[in-house]
Design a protein around this motif. Structure first.
Motif, PDB file in Angstrom:
ATOM      1  N   GLY A   1     -10.816  -6.875  -9.628  1.00 53.23           N
ATOM      2  CA  GLY A   1     -12.128  -7.503  -9.620  1.00 53.23           C
ATOM      3  C   GLY A   1     -12.509  -8.082  -8.268  1.00 53.23           C
ATOM      4  O   GLY A   1     -11.657  -8.585  -7.538  1.00 53.23           O
ATOM      5  N   ALA A   2     -13.778  -7.949  -7.912  1.00 55.89           N
ATOM      6  CA  ALA A   2     -14.338  -8.467  -6.653  1.00 55.89           C
ATOM      7  C   ALA A   2     -13.489  -8.059  -5.449  1.00 55.89           C
ATOM      8  O   ALA A   2     -13.214  -8.859  -4.556  1.00 55.89           O
ATOM      9  CB  ALA A   2     -14.504  -9.979  -6.726  1.00 55.89           C
ATOM     10  N   ALA A   3     -13.073  -6.801  -5.418  1.00 55.64           N
ATOM     11  CA  ALA A   3     -12.156  -6.326  -4.378  1.00 55.64           C
ATOM     12  C   ALA A   3     -12.736  -6.489  -2.981  1.00 55.64           C
ATOM     13  O   ALA A   3     -11.997  -6.781  -2.039  1.00 55.64           O
ATOM     14  CB  ALA A   3     -11.786  -4.870  -4.627  1.00 55.64           C
ATOM     15  N   ASN A   4     -14.016  -6.298  -2.806  1.00 58.35           N
ATOM     16  CA  ASN A   4     -14.595  -6.391  -1.456  1.00 58.35           C
ATOM     17  C   ASN A   4     -14.422  -7.796  -0.878  1.00 58.35           C
ATOM     18  O   ASN A   4     -14.283  -7.960   0.330  1.00 58.35           O
ATOM     19  CB  ASN A   4     -16.072  -6.006  -1.475  1.00 58.35           C
ATOM     20  N   LEU A   5     -14.385  -8.788  -1.718  1.00 56.14           N
ATOM     21  CA  LEU A   5     -14.204 -10.173  -1.277  1.00 56.14           C
ATOM     22  C   LEU A   5     -12.744 -10.600  -1.320  1.00 56.14           C
ATOM     23  O   LEU A   5     -12.267 -11.307  -0.433  1.00 56.14           O
ATOM     24  CB  LEU A   5     -15.042 -11.100  -2.166  1.00 56.14           C
ATOM     25  N   ARG A   6     -11.987 -10.164  -2.343  1.00 53.08           N
ATOM     26  CA  ARG A   6     -10.653 -10.711  -2.597  1.00 53.08           C
ATOM     27  C   ARG A   6      -9.505  -9.899  -2.017  1.00 53.08           C
ATOM     28  O   ARG A   6      -8.414 -10.420  -1.851  1.00 53.08           O
ATOM     29  CB  ARG A   6     -10.465 -10.861  -4.103  1.00 53.08           C
ATOM     30  N   ALA A   7      -9.704  -8.628  -1.723  1.00 49.02           N
ATOM     31  CA  ALA A   7      -8.589  -7.778  -1.286  1.00 49.02           C
ATOM     32  C   ALA A   7      -8.398  -7.856   0.222  1.00 49.02           C
ATOM     33  O   ALA A   7      -9.355  -7.739   0.984  1.00 49.02           O
ATOM     34  CB  ALA A   7      -8.843  -6.339  -1.699  1.00 49.02           C
ATOM     35  N   GLU A   8      -7.137  -8.041   0.634  1.00 52.34           N
ATOM     36  CA  GLU A   8      -6.803  -7.956   2.061  1.00 52.34           C
ATOM     37  C   GLU A   8      -6.607  -6.502   2.475  1.00 52.34           C
ATOM     38  O   GLU A   8      -6.904  -6.133   3.610  1.00 52.34           O
ATOM     39  CB  GLU A   8      -5.510  -8.723   2.350  1.00 52.34           C
ATOM     40  N   PHE A   9      -6.061  -5.709   1.551  1.00 54.17           N
ATOM     41  CA  PHE A   9      -5.802  -4.294   1.814  1.00 54.17           C
ATOM     42  C   PHE A   9      -6.314  -3.458   0.655  1.00 54.17           C
ATOM     43  O   PHE A   9      -6.279  -3.895  -0.492  1.00 54.17           O
ATOM     44  CB  PHE A   9      -4.292  -4.027   1.968  1.00 54.17           C
ATOM     45  N   ALA A  10      -6.756  -2.240   0.973  1.00 51.13           N
ATOM     46  CA  ALA A  10      -7.235  -1.313  -0.049  1.00 51.13           C
ATOM     47  C   ALA A  10      -6.515   0.029   0.117  1.00 51.13           C
ATOM     48  O   ALA A  10      -6.168   0.417   1.228  1.00 51.13           O
ATOM     49  CB  ALA A  10      -8.739  -1.107   0.088  1.00 51.13           C
ATOM     50  N   VAL A  11      -6.315   0.699  -1.015  1.00 53.66           N
ATOM     51  CA  VAL A  11      -5.755   2.049  -1.028  1.00 53.66           C
ATOM     52  C   VAL A  11      -6.638   2.896  -1.926  1.00 53.66           C
ATOM     53  O   VAL A  11      -6.948   2.478  -3.051  1.00 53.66           O
ATOM     54  CB  VAL A  11      -4.316   2.086  -1.582  1.00 53.66           C
TER      55      VAL A  11
ATOM     56  N   ASP B   1       0.840  -1.209   0.000  1.00 51.81           N
ATOM     57  CA  ASP B   1       0.000   0.000   0.000  1.00 51.81           C
ATOM     58  C   ASP B   1       0.868   1.251   0.000  1.00 51.81           C
ATOM     59  O   ASP B   1       0.580   2.219  -0.724  1.00 51.81           O
ATOM     60  CB  ASP B   1      -0.975   0.001   1.184  1.00 51.81           C
ATOM     61  N   LEU B   2       1.971   1.242   0.759  1.00 48.71           N
ATOM     62  CA  LEU B   2       2.850   2.409   0.778  1.00 48.71           C
ATOM     63  C   LEU B   2       3.580   2.568  -0.554  1.00 48.71           C
ATOM     64  O   LEU B   2       3.797   3.688  -1.019  1.00 48.71           O
ATOM     65  CB  LEU B   2       3.851   2.299   1.929  1.00 48.71           C
ATOM     66  N   ALA B   3       3.953   1.451  -1.178  1.00 55.80           N
ATOM     67  CA  ALA B   3       4.610   1.521  -2.488  1.00 55.80           C
ATOM     68  C   ALA B   3       3.664   2.126  -3.526  1.00 55.80           C
ATOM     69  O   ALA B   3       4.087   2.937  -4.369  1.00 55.80           O
ATOM     70  CB  ALA B   3       5.077   0.141  -2.913  1.00 55.80           C
ATOM     71  N   ALA B   4       2.384   1.756  -3.481  1.00 53.92           N
ATOM     72  CA  ALA B   4       1.403   2.330  -4.422  1.00 53.92           C
ATOM     73  C   ALA B   4       1.267   3.830  -4.198  1.00 53.92           C
ATOM     74  O   ALA B   4       1.217   4.613  -5.155  1.00 53.92           O
ATOM     75  CB  ALA B   4       0.048   1.635  -4.250  1.00 53.92           C
ATOM     76  N   ILE B   5       1.219   4.232  -2.930  1.00 53.91           N
ATOM     77  CA  ILE B   5       1.108   5.659  -2.602  1.00 53.91           C
ATOM     78  C   ILE B   5       2.357   6.399  -3.076  1.00 53.91           C
ATOM     79  O   ILE B   5       2.259   7.445  -3.731  1.00 53.91           O
ATOM     80  CB  ILE B   5       0.878   5.841  -1.082  1.00 53.91           C
ATOM     81  N   ALA B   6       3.524   5.855  -2.768  1.00 51.81           N
ATOM     82  CA  ALA B   6       4.783   6.509  -3.165  1.00 51.81           C
ATOM     83  C   ALA B   6       4.870   6.669  -4.677  1.00 51.81           C
ATOM     84  O   ALA B   6       5.324   7.698  -5.171  1.00 51.81           O
ATOM     85  CB  ALA B   6       5.972   5.712  -2.640  1.00 51.81           C
ATOM     86  N   SER B   7       4.422   5.674  -5.415  1.00 54.42           N
ATOM     87  CA  SER B   7       4.515   5.752  -6.879  1.00 54.42           C
ATOM     88  C   SER B   7       3.572   6.795  -7.460  1.00 54.42           C
ATOM     89  O   SER B   7       3.825   7.337  -8.532  1.00 54.42           O
ATOM     90  CB  SER B   7       4.256   4.384  -7.509  1.00 54.42           C
ATOM     91  N   ALA B   8       2.482   7.103  -6.752  1.00 48.52           N
ATOM     92  CA  ALA B   8       1.490   8.052  -7.273  1.00 48.52           C
ATOM     93  C   ALA B   8       1.781   9.500  -6.881  1.00 48.52           C
ATOM     94  O   ALA B   8       1.193  10.422  -7.453  1.00 48.52           O
ATOM     95  CB  ALA B   8       0.098   7.652  -6.791  1.00 48.52           C
ATOM     96  N   ILE B   9       2.637   9.720  -5.920  1.00 50.15           N
ATOM     97  CA  ILE B   9       2.929  11.084  -5.458  1.00 50.15           C
ATOM     98  C   ILE B   9       3.904  11.762  -6.413  1.00 50.15           C
ATOM     99  O   ILE B   9       4.926  11.185  -6.787  1.00 50.15           O
ATOM    100  CB  ILE B   9       3.469  11.046  -4.008  1.00 50.15           C
ATOM    101  N   GLU B  10       3.563  12.981  -6.799  1.00 51.51           N
ATOM    102  CA  GLU B  10       4.387  13.737  -7.743  1.00 51.51           C
ATOM    103  C   GLU B  10       5.629  14.278  -7.038  1.00 51.51           C
ATOM    104  O   GLU B  10       5.550  14.701  -5.881  1.00 51.51           O
ATOM    105  CB  GLU B  10       3.582  14.910  -8.328  1.00 51.51           C
ATOM    106  N   PRO B  11       6.769  14.323  -7.731  1.00 44.89           N
ATOM    107  CA  PRO B  11       7.992  14.880  -7.142  1.00 44.89           C
ATOM    108  C   PRO B  11       7.809  16.356  -6.776  1.00 44.89           C
ATOM    109  O   PRO B  11       7.052  17.086  -7.425  1.00 44.89           O
ATOM    110  CB  PRO B  11       9.028  14.735  -8.268  1.00 44.89           C
ATOM    111  N   GLY B  12       8.517  16.762  -5.734  1.00 44.50           N
ATOM    112  CA  GLY B  12       8.550  18.173  -5.353  1.00 44.50           C
ATOM    113  C   GLY B  12       7.291  18.674  -4.661  1.00 44.50           C
ATOM    114  O   GLY B  12       7.120  19.879  -4.507  1.00 44.50           O
ATOM    115  N   THR B  13       6.428  17.791  -4.250  1.00 47.28           N
ATOM    116  CA  THR B  13       5.173  18.201  -3.618  1.00 47.28           C
ATOM    117  C   THR B  13       5.315  18.205  -2.095  1.00 47.28           C
ATOM    118  O   THR B  13       6.352  17.819  -1.560  1.00 47.28           O
ATOM    119  CB  THR B  13       4.025  17.250  -4.031  1.00 47.28           C
TER     120      THR B  13
END
Length: 195
Positions: A180-190, A7-19
């Motif tokens: 797909g089917a995230a409510n059933l299949r996902a352990e973590f959500a971001v 989840d932190l890796a997904a967040i880090a990849s989406a954050i723009e540089p210099g923000t």
């Protein structure tokens, strides 16, 4: 190669540089350190655990001790490009009010949480008759800090009630992306939200 949780890796990849980023409940500062090192981000944190704050400060990170439920009231409107609340929403006294604060202080807000509707959680309760202890909920009911059992479906509904736009969403199980089917299949959500 990043050693961040998915989840932190997904967040880090989406954050723009210099923000400017405010990580609420930043723990050991892993996300802040990654953002500072790889994206020249002005990264700041709030953490309630004094030991974690000391470790963050020892790394040169800008982290203050504070309670996420009350500390955000001191920050100005849209003072940050992003606010981050990772694995903390379910421990907040009022997650709905926390979401309001995240979207007030940040232009965009990342929220990650364990999905209590994951099939293992459902199975443990349905077939075992006991509160689950799983990879995403690793401690027993009597020692957990989780006071709200949020699901992917619940969070989407809360975002809609709060007029928050879901800009992007990521789901993980066994540290791998789920589609797909995230409510059933996902352990973590971001979720990445804006208003």
């Amino acid at each position: 190669m990043s050693a961040l949780r998915p989840d932190l890796a997904a967040i880090a990849s989406a954050i723009e540089p210099g923000t400017r980023v405010l990580d609420i409940g930043c723990g050991d500062g892993a996300l802040l350190a990654e953002l500072r090192a790889t994206k020249s981000v002005d990264a700041r944190g709030i953490e309630i655990d004094g030991g974690c704050v000391e470790r963050c400060v020892a790394q040169g990170l800008s982290v203050v001790q504070g309670d996420a439920d009350s500390a955000l009231a001191d920050y100005p409107d849209k003072g940050f490009d992003y606010t981050v609340l990772s694995q903390t929403l379910q421990t907040a006294r009022r997650p709905d009010l926390m979401l309001d604060q995240l979207l007030r202080v940040g232009k965009q807000a990342f929220v990650s949480f364990p999905n209590f509707a994951h099939w293992r959680t459902r199975g443990a309760l349905m077939f075992g008759g006991r509160m689950p202890v799983t990879r995403s909920i690793p401690v027993s009911w009597y020692e957990t800090q989780n006071i709200h059992h949020v699901t992917v479906k619940d969070f989407r509904e809360l975002a809609r009630e709060k007029d928050a736009r879901i800009e992007h969403e990521w789901f993980f199980a066994n540290e791998k992306p789920v589609s797909g089917a995230a409510n059933l299949r996902a352990e973590f959500a971001v979720f990445l939200l804006s208003r």
